[in-house]
Structures are given as C-alpha cells and as structure tokens.
Scaffold this active site. Structure first.
Site, mmCIF file in Angstrom:
data_model
loop_
_atom_site.group_PDB
_atom_site.id
_atom_site.type_symbol
_atom_site.label_atom_id
_atom_site.label_comp_id
_atom_site.label_asym_id
_atom_site.label_seq_id
_atom_site.Cartn_x
_atom_site.Cartn_y
_atom_site.Cartn_z
ATOM 1 N N LYS A 52 25.810 -3.912 111.995
ATOM 2 C CA LYS A 52 24.936 -5.042 111.642
ATOM 3 C C LYS A 52 24.126 -5.499 112.852
ATOM 4 O O LYS A 52 22.931 -5.779 112.753
ATOM 5 C CB LYS A 52 25.770 -6.201 111.084
ATOM 6 C CG LYS A 52 26.326 -5.875 109.702
ATOM 7 C CD LYS A 52 27.262 -6.929 109.131
ATOM 8 C CE LYS A 52 27.831 -6.394 107.816
ATOM 9 N NZ LYS A 52 28.615 -7.366 107.060
ATOM 10 N N GLN A 96 32.523 -12.148 108.714
ATOM 11 C CA GLN A 96 32.994 -10.846 108.231
ATOM 12 C C GLN A 96 34.370 -10.988 107.576
ATOM 13 O O GLN A 96 35.287 -11.582 108.149
ATOM 14 C CB GLN A 96 33.032 -9.860 109.408
ATOM 15 C CG GLN A 96 33.288 -8.422 109.026
ATOM 16 C CD GLN A 96 32.117 -7.762 108.285
ATOM 17 O OE1 GLN A 96 30.970 -8.203 108.376
ATOM 18 N NE2 GLN A 96 32.394 -6.721 107.539
ATOM 19 N N ASP A 119 25.134 -13.617 102.819
ATOM 20 C CA ASP A 119 26.029 -12.788 102.004
ATOM 21 C C ASP A 119 25.906 -13.137 100.523
ATOM 22 O O ASP A 119 26.355 -12.374 99.668
ATOM 23 C CB ASP A 119 27.498 -13.049 102.400
ATOM 24 C CG ASP A 119 27.999 -12.110 103.485
ATOM 25 O OD1 ASP A 119 27.561 -10.948 103.512
ATOM 26 O OD2 ASP A 119 28.847 -12.561 104.292
HETATM 27 N N1 L34 Z 1 31.165 -11.268 104.931
HETATM 28 N N2 L34 Z 1 32.254 -9.249 104.807
HETATM 29 C C1 L34 Z 1 31.131 -9.966 104.654
HETATM 30 N N3 L34 Z 1 29.968 -9.411 104.230
HETATM 31 C C2 L34 Z 1 29.898 -8.092 103.943
HETATM 32 O O1 L34 Z 1 28.768 -7.561 103.470
HETATM 33 C C3 L34 Z 1 31.042 -7.298 104.120
HETATM 34 N N4 L34 Z 1 31.054 -5.936 103.918
HETATM 35 C C4 L34 Z 1 32.244 -5.315 103.350
HETATM 36 C C5 L34 Z 1 33.444 -5.770 104.189
HETATM 37 N N5 L34 Z 1 33.369 -7.185 104.578
HETATM 38 C C6 L34 Z 1 32.243 -7.917 104.532
HETATM 39 C C7 L34 Z 1 30.438 -5.057 104.731
HETATM 40 O O2 L34 Z 1 29.618 -5.375 105.572
HETATM 41 C C8 L34 Z 1 31.945 -3.848 103.519
HETATM 42 N N6 L34 Z 1 30.846 -3.786 104.471
HETATM 43 C C9 L34 Z 1 30.348 -2.606 105.056
HETATM 44 C C10 L34 Z 1 29.277 -2.600 105.941
HETATM 45 C C11 L34 Z 1 28.827 -1.419 106.513
HETATM 46 C C12 L34 Z 1 29.413 -0.237 106.218
HETATM 47 C C13 L34 Z 1 30.474 -0.219 105.346
HETATM 48 C C14 L34 Z 1 30.927 -1.396 104.767
HETATM 49 C C15 L34 Z 1 28.929 1.003 106.874
HETATM 50 O O3 L34 Z 1 28.209 0.963 107.833
HETATM 51 N N7 L34 Z 1 29.365 2.183 106.375
HETATM 52 C C16 L34 Z 1 28.997 3.477 106.906
HETATM 53 C C17 L34 Z 1 30.155 4.148 107.619
HETATM 54 C C18 L34 Z 1 30.854 3.296 108.602
HETATM 55 C C19 L34 Z 1 32.006 4.002 109.283
HETATM 56 O O4 L34 Z 1 31.709 4.973 110.009
HETATM 57 O O5 L34 Z 1 33.165 3.611 109.087
HETATM 58 C C20 L34 Z 1 28.633 4.376 105.728
HETATM 59 O O6 L34 Z 1 27.881 5.335 105.952
HETATM 60 O O7 L34 Z 1 29.133 4.147 104.643
#
Ligand code: L34
Length: 284
Positions: A52, A96, A119
């Site tokens: 982020k 988060q 959010d």
């Molecule tokens: N308050 N909490 C709040 N807001 C959110 O919008 C979230 N979320 C979820 C968990 N808690 C939160 C996120 O940000 C899930 N989430 C989130 C954000 C980014 C990614 C996955 C989940 C992400 O970048 N995923 C990458 C891989 C990351 C890795 O290497 O582990 C992807 O390509 O899916």
C-alpha cells in the site's frame, strides 16, 4: 482453457488513472494523504501494508505509516485515530485488519471519520452502499467488479454466487453484483447444497479463506471465476480459495493468486484516497 484476468495489468491501469488525476490535483495545491495503521507484527499484514505504501508513492500520494506494538491499548489506538481524523493533510485512514485479539475491531472502525474511511467499513458507508448512494466502495469487492468489467463481462441477469459472507468481502460483494442486476446467491458454512448452487453460477466469487476450496465439480463449464482468497498451500506456497489447476480448464475467465484480486484491492484503495482528497477539498 480459460482467459486469465490479470489483476497486475488491470491494477496498473487503475493506478495510472489515479496518478494522472493526482497530478491534476497537485496543480491546485492538493496532495492526497493516506495514513496506514498496523498493530502488531503479522507477516501477511506487513506485506500488504508495504504494498500500500509503495502504491501511494507510485501514484504521488503522501503516506504515513503508524506501526504500533502488539500490546497497544484500545485507548491508545482510538487516540491516534482521533488525531488523524483532525489532521487536514490526511485524507484517508486505514487500520489494517485483523487486529490483535484484545482490541475491539468494531469500535476502531466506528472511530474512523466516515469521510476518511477509505476502506468503506464504517456503518454509515456500509449503509450508503446498501442504498447505492456512496462515496467509497470497499476495496476488495470494488476490485473484483473492476476485473469483471475489464474482461468485458456483463453481470446483468447472470446468476452470481458469492461464497463467504464477511462484512469486508462477501456481503458488499453480493451488493455490488446486485447493483449491476446480477441474480445473487450468498453461500456460507451452513449452506446445504453448496455444490449445486456453485455449479449453477455464471459468475462465481470465492471468498471463503480456505486453500483450494473450490474444485472443478463446483464450477459450471464456461463460468467466470473470481478468487478473493490468499492462503498458503501445504508447501507454503501462496494460493487462492480456488483450486486453479482443476478449475481453470472449465472456466471461461479466471483470476490467478497471486496477481489477481490482491493488487486490485490496493489500486481501489488509491482510487478511494483520491476521492477522499477531492471530497475534503470540495471538488467532485
Ligand atoms: N483495513 N484490512 C483493511 N483493509 C484492507 O483492504 C485489508 N485487506 C485484506 C486484509 N486486511 C485488510 C488487504 O489489504 C486483504 N488485503 C490485501 C492487500 C494486498 C494484497 C493481498 C491482500 C496483495 O498485495 N496481494 C498480492 C500478493 C502479496 C503477497 O506476496 O503475499 C497478490 O498478488 O495477490
């Protein structure tokens, strides 16, 4: 063989749009600011928060990270949110999730000013989404919709099944599909005929939180499959809620994990933060 919808590509496009809009805002002397609060040291949360912050830098926002120790008290956390609510250069506040067990998630969400709630978790924003009169959409469901649109898929009249009923993904996801005239079914752990319902879906959204939960026999030939899950498989490898290897040959479109919904969540957060900055500066 399914067409793989790349969240990497679509999120890059969304971010490019936000970046261009941000440059416009800067000519008016406005730079959007996002505050990200992370409590404790959950490694997955750390990765997401880093992503982020990177995204903010990439689109030209200012970001402030508040990394608080796991022992932080409810009072301390609420005091920080209160300070950020009053800070004019901060347009968006995100705490988060999940939080350490001793903290009251609901009270924390309620404490964030609805105008800075990028959010869209605050009850007043949730209510706005329900009636279709909203400023912010929750990032993950909005990201799924963006992926659907990017593939040129029309939701109207389609049978949509959402597996999972969380406040953060399942429930708002169903609502967004309904807004686009989908016929929506929400399935959950008590659903009796899960396999039948899922395999009747034209559009199937998996938000269960269980690795490779959706198998080929739960998917209709030619269905559009969107995978919200981020889990680790038996080898510690990142995987979704969908058994990709099994389901991909049956689907018409499918999102991968990683590189699917995850990057979209972040791109939509950028969109919401831009919107928040515009609203708070009387631009719309
Ligand atoms: N308050 N909490 C709040 N807001 C959110 O919008 C979230 N979320 C979820 C968990 N808690 C939160 C996120 O940000 C899930 N989430 C989130 C954000 C980014 C990614 C996955 C989940 C992400 O970048 N995923 C990458 C891989 C990351 C890795 O290497 O582990 C992807 O390509 O899916």
């Amino acid at each position: 063989m399914a067409i793989i919808i790349s969240g990497k590509e679509v999120s890059a496009n969304v971010r490019a749009e936000v970046k261009a809009a941000c440059e416009q805002l800067r000519t008016k002397g406005i730079t959007p600011g996002l505050a990200v609060i992370i409590v404790g040291d959950d490694p997955a949360s750390r990765v997401y928060v880093n992503n982020k912050k990177k995204a903010c830098a990439d689109v030209g926002f200012v970001s402030e990270e508040y990394a608080l120790p796991a022992e932080t008290t409810q009072e301390e956390l609420l005091a920080l949110i209160d300070t950020l609510n009053r800070k004019p250069e901060i347009n968006g506040i995100l705490c988060q999730l999940p939080l350490p067990k001793h903290l009251d998630e609901k009270a924390v969400i309620n404490a964030i000013s609805p105008l800075k709630d990028v959010d869209a978790f605050h009850p007043s924003n949730v209510g706005r989404i329900m009636i279709g009169d909203y400023h912010f959409l929750p990032c993950t469901p909005a990201g799924v919709m963006e992926l659907i649109h990017s593939a040129g898929i029309d939701v109207s009249g389609k049978s949509c099944v959402v597996i999972g009923r969380s406040n953060i993904v399942g429930k708002p996801m169903a609502m967004l599909l309904l807004h686009e005239n989908g016929t929506v079914t929400i399935c959950h752990s008590r659903t009796r005929n899960l396999k039948e319902l899922c395999s009747s879906a034209d559009i199937l959204v998996a938000a269960v939180g269980r690795p490779k939960f959706v198998k080929a026999d739960m998917v209709k030939e030619g269905a559009v499959v969107l995978d919200v899950g981020i889990n680790r498989d038996e080898n510690g490898k990142l995987c979704g809620d969908v058994d990709f290897a099994e389901v991909e040959p049956k689907a018409s479109y499918i999102t991968p994990v990683p590189g699917g919904v995850g990057p979209m969540t972040i791109a939509m957060l950028m969109k919401n933060t831009l919107k928040a900055a515009m609203l708070q500066n009387g631009i719309d």
